[in-house]
Scaffold this active site. Sequence first.
Site, mmCIF file in Angstrom:
data_model
loop_
_atom_site.group_PDB
_atom_site.id
_atom_site.type_symbol
_atom_site.label_atom_id
_atom_site.label_comp_id
_atom_site.label_asym_id
_atom_site.label_seq_id
_atom_site.Cartn_x
_atom_site.Cartn_y
_atom_site.Cartn_z
ATOM 1 C CD GLN A 291 58.991 -14.898 29.440
ATOM 2 O OE1 GLN A 291 58.122 -14.305 30.059
ATOM 3 N NE2 GLN A 291 58.709 -15.881 28.590
ATOM 4 C CB ALA A 311 59.017 -14.849 24.616
ATOM 5 C CB SER A 316 58.893 -12.059 27.400
ATOM 6 O OG SER A 316 57.578 -11.930 27.891
ATOM 7 C CG HIS A 318 54.242 -10.917 29.819
ATOM 8 N ND1 HIS A 318 53.030 -10.559 30.357
ATOM 9 C CD2 HIS A 318 53.968 -11.915 28.946
ATOM 10 C CE1 HIS A 318 52.059 -11.303 29.855
ATOM 11 N NE2 HIS A 318 52.614 -12.141 28.978
ATOM 12 C CG ASP A 325 49.235 -13.385 29.268
ATOM 13 O OD1 ASP A 325 49.370 -12.775 28.186
ATOM 14 O OD2 ASP A 325 50.072 -14.198 29.705
ATOM 15 C CD GLU A 369 50.720 -16.218 23.093
ATOM 16 O OE1 GLU A 369 50.636 -15.231 23.855
ATOM 17 O OE2 GLU A 369 51.740 -16.911 22.989
ATOM 18 C CG HIS A 372 50.120 -11.593 24.771
ATOM 19 N ND1 HIS A 372 51.027 -11.784 25.802
ATOM 20 C CD2 HIS A 372 50.617 -10.576 24.020
ATOM 21 C CE1 HIS A 372 52.031 -10.923 25.657
ATOM 22 N NE2 HIS A 372 51.799 -10.174 24.584
#
Length: 405
Positions: A291, A311, A316, A318, A325, A369, A372
């Site tokens: 990230q 982010a 994040s 993730h 995503d 988004e 996401h």
Amino acid sequence: MAFRNKRFEKRSRRRKRRSAEQSGSNIFARPSVASRAKSGVIYGLLALAALFVFLFIFFNVFGGGSKVKLIKDMTAEINSHRAASSFVEEVTNGKVLRDQAVDTSTLGKKTCRITVVSDKGKEKEYEFQITVVDTQPPTIEADSSIVVYKGSELDLKAQAKVSDNSNDEPEIEVVGKWDIASAGTYSITIVAMDASGNKAEKTINLEVIDNTVTDGEYSFITTTGHVAKVIDGITYIDGTMIVNKSFSIPKDYAPGFLNETYYAFYDMVDAAYNDGISLWGISDYRSWEEQDELHEYYKREGPDGVEEYSARPGHSEHQTGLAIDINTSLNPEFADTAEGQWLIHHCWEYGFIYRYPAGKEHITGYIAEPWHYRYVGRELAEKLYNDGDWITMEEYFGVDSKYSD
């Protein structure tokens, strides 16, 4: 001879008087008891008849009108909605025919008028005065608890919405002691006073937390009453992990793409396929280092406003192993495609949420988004779906999403 004539005349008068008494025709005679009683009855009947005539004339010409009785409390609150008739307790022998609204926009004496019609159709205007007063305190709307982060800027007066029935701006004062530089719980009171001296108070808890702490455990109550626990640098609210600009996760947190997310995603892929929709993942778990590298790349090469779509490392979703995503990235038009619409309206059925919905950018801190999605479980996902009017995690849990620097 003259003497005899006088005696004769005297005897003659006596005979006439005697004769009159015998015949009962003497008008000078004293009336009998029966005669007097008869006269009294006649006079009484005449008087009674005269009284009836008088009353008849009075009530039909002068009487029979309506009467208005007013209530005891002849005051109205400023800017209230009152009619003049609301101050009338009772109308005798009639009713209100015409009314008027009372001007309560300013304090003081006000003249009110109503028109009353009597039962016999006679109209009459009544005029009276009332007093417009201000006895209501201001209204303070504020969360019972405010959560801020150590060292952040804070305007406590701005945390409360204060209004007053006078429509004037009340004076606001914050009473209490707090230190934004020190983590802890502080009790503060917001005091509001209007121009009439009416005062209102609301006590709230100010939670100053240190979101840089990665060791130990502590908890706090969010502004919507949810219980937040910070365990070794990871924040859980009602058991759900939250990561955004305000809440980070440690650099060494590296769970990978979690099984629960993986299986829920492919259940959703299969359901979409049955509806003629093709879905695939393009980015799921991302480590702190990955990230950091991506964020730096976007800062150098990406579109302007990187903080609105990428982010910082440690912030994040993730990195949680709970986000993915789908089909595309950095493509807002995806929301208008068949795939995008299917996801927005069906993802919750499989425990996913549309994490950064359109129109909520000022709340989430990120642009919309539609690619996401975050896994939170079906129960919470259904609540946030809100019949298609998506609620963000920040709104639901009562937290914000802002970097501390």
